[in-house]
Design a protein around this motif. Sequence first.
Motif, short mmCIF file in Angstrom:
data_model
loop_
_atom_site.label_atom_id
_atom_site.label_comp_id
_atom_site.label_asym_id
_atom_site.label_seq_id
_atom_site.Cartn_x
_atom_site.Cartn_y
_atom_site.Cartn_z
N ALA A 160 103.77 21.10 -30.38
CA ALA A 160 103.40 22.40 -29.80
C ALA A 160 102.38 22.25 -28.67
O ALA A 160 102.45 22.96 -27.68
N VAL A 161 101.45 21.31 -28.80
CA VAL A 161 100.35 21.29 -27.83
C VAL A 161 100.60 20.45 -26.58
O VAL A 161 100.08 20.75 -25.52
N ASP A 162 101.39 19.37 -26.69
CA ASP A 162 101.70 18.61 -25.46
C ASP A 162 103.02 17.84 -25.52
O ASP A 162 103.24 16.94 -24.69
N GLN B 31 103.07 21.84 -20.69
CA GLN B 31 102.91 22.35 -22.06
C GLN B 31 101.43 22.40 -22.45
O GLN B 31 100.97 23.36 -23.05
N GLN B 32 100.69 21.37 -22.11
CA GLN B 32 99.27 21.35 -22.47
C GLN B 32 98.48 22.43 -21.73
O GLN B 32 97.52 22.97 -22.27
N LEU C 76 104.02 27.98 -29.75
CA LEU C 76 102.60 27.72 -29.51
C LEU C 76 101.77 28.98 -29.74
O LEU C 76 100.70 28.93 -30.36
N ASP D 193 98.75 25.48 -23.78
CA ASP D 193 97.89 25.38 -24.97
C ASP D 193 96.43 25.59 -24.61
O ASP D 193 95.71 26.36 -25.27
N CYS E 188 95.62 29.19 -23.80
CA CYS E 188 95.59 29.98 -25.04
C CYS E 188 94.27 29.78 -25.77
O CYS E 188 93.68 30.72 -26.29
N ARG E 189 93.82 28.54 -25.83
CA ARG E 189 92.63 28.24 -26.62
C ARG E 189 91.37 28.83 -26.02
O ARG E 189 90.45 29.18 -26.75
#
Lengths: 401, 401
Positions: free
Chosen positions: A265-267, B100-101, B130, B104, B107-108
């Motif tokens: 999900a994260v990378d 993708q990162q 995610l 993430d 979002c964080r």
Amino acid sequence: MEYTFSKSVDALSSSAVREILKLTQGNQVLSLAGGLPAEDSFPIQEMREAFNRAFDLGAKSLQYGLTDGYIPLREWVASRMKQKHMNVGLDNMLLTTGSQQAVDLLCRVYLDEGDVVLVENPTYLAAVQLFQFRGIRAIPVEGDSEGMDLEDLAKKIAQYRPKMVYVIPTFANPTGKVWSLERRQGLLAQCKANNILILEDDPYGEIQFDGEASYRSIFSLDEHPTNSCVVYTSTFSKIVAPGLRTGWAIGDQRVISMMVKAKQAVDLQSSTIDQIALHELLSRFDLESHIEKIRASYKERMEWMNELLLAQSWDGVQWEKPRGGMFLWVNLPADVDAEKLLARSVQEGVAFVPGKPFYAAEPQHNTMRLNYTLLNREDTQLAIARLGKAFTEYSKSLVTQ
Amino acid sequence: MEYTFSKSVDALSSSAVREILKLTQGNQVLSLAGGLPAEDSFPIQEMREAFNRAFDLGAKSLQYGLTDGYIPLREWVASRMKQKHMNVGLDNMLLTTGSQQAVDLLCRVYLDEGDVVLVENPTYLAAVQLFQFRGIRAIPVEGDSEGMDLEDLAKKIAQYRPKMVYVIPTFANPTGKVWSLERRQGLLAQCKANNILILEDDPYGEIQFDGEASYRSIFSLDEHPTNSCVVYTSTFSKIVAPGLRTGWAIGDQRVISMMVKAKQAVDLQSSTIDQIALHELLSRFDLESHIEKIRASYKERMEWMNELLLAQSWDGVQWEKPRGGMFLWVNLPADVDAEKLLARSVQEGVAFVPGKPFYAAEPQHNTMRLNYTLLNREDTQLAIARLGKAFTEYSKSLVTQ
């Protein structure tokens, strides 16, 4: 546009130390602050050849790969772990972007906001920051040169009902400490009895100065891999090179598979080519001799810094010579504030990390961490001389206050 | 030891699709399921030479680097962005482990549990996963071939008070859709008026089949970089190679610096050597010609798949020929369940992704995504023939039910 960030960013706010250390970038400040390996230890020529062999393998070296990592490299790690009494299969392992990511992934799949993690006092500052970033409470357990105090551990377990304990039992960051076997077994017994997961972070275990001693990982002392109470993480950063950002985590397959899903999900995955090249390197490289060289070189650097510090004859300054790792942990006189000393030191042209950010709760202001692996002999000498000047001037200012 | 995972892992539970697709690994199943670039598009020889030049730069290529990424590569990206009407400085950008990162990290730092993100319907499945993994509610907005329906957008904004909208406006995954300029401007206007951040995900924008058309990024339509309502992310995965895992995000410096701090906590930095090698590649490589070749090759593959599908003459099966990107989105007859069709297809030796996981809320079961970039001409022909057989048999089974 007005930006409203998540609650968790409060834990990311800039520290005074980071601001001071920023001043050191790109100028003549000698840094004892980081945790950087010596660049002359990197196997550049062998690594170049390994990348060339990775390209010989064709397009798959540049394609997407598995989230849990390149299988031949995982096989290599499994065989290395076996030499260290840790018997794991491929399903018990994932490769990560440095061992830092292993800590993050485990937190994400195992801990909720408000959960408690017990840590050493002091401990690795980036782990503390990561816990705080996820809203996890990091509670310090007292300890001595042998490791965590098992009585205080029992007390804190009863008081806080932690879900996890985070430890660096071999050549800890920042203290350089090595836990005794008894403390390792004691921690394990208490955690097993209370269903608490142990995250054993072991980036420095190979950097050992006293050749004969054998320090068993806590993971190896527990039943494993199935039902292991320990997730163990390590990295190639200190024994090959950090720029490849390759670490690994091992544990019970149920925990690891959850971490793999989180990583997806994260990378999606870490670099394919770096993992393949690393495997190509290791399959032909004499890693043991290479590690021996790093050990000898770092030991020499540590002894040199120790000698230079002794020659300074500072009043009330104490440290223990580390038996491995990359750091020398210094206790300053009680009235010294290491952050103020840092500000003065940067003016003199030398930087270090004050101890404060390594404490999860009440910090000791009169501590500092010195790295001895990055600078060469001459620069280390110059750095300690500058530090001496800053210390003397700062001490004078204390007297006149 | 009894493991008790975090609440968030519920969002990571295995899907039926993943289990079916696992069956395809290592055997003779032809995959239309992934989003893998054609391996013959990778500039292997040039990349090999670039890595060699990176090693010529010495030990720093294997040392720790900056969390926000290698400065010369960021400078290159900034200059490329400028060609696309996006004017950003280095402080407006960070390099990530794939785009993708970037999703993430944003979002964080920007979203808390329970916050709402509006998304296209359907949208990129890994983004939906995610969001769910972080406890964020993803709410779909209706749309058509021009992009999001602006009335439904206004309604959902009023109803859900979202903090963010996530979109792939150019050659979307999974639909291949391109938003019209009007819809881009409409989304921007509504988000600015309501202080909603837009995350513009643009991995496929360069993979354009109709040479003349120009699709402006939403980021470029907004004031920027300061006070931009948009964070834009893209990647080298589709125009160079995915195995290097290098993407980037650009936005207001306040948002980017927060993402950098989050990245420091979660993995310190992405691979140093990959970033340096990528910069070495790009500084001598004719990227424009390379992208032209990829466009021509993928267009040919898309046309070929389109032709093969037409030749199947399936009743009630519809799709739009994409104007770019890597996917063909297929609407099946209403009574077809694409997951059941997948199970049948895997038996015949071909795999795809059913549409269901791409929907944040109510899924349409009669949709599927076909990738046309990975397989060569012969394998694509064989794959569609197998899919035809599976479809015919599955349709028969529906009639007899």
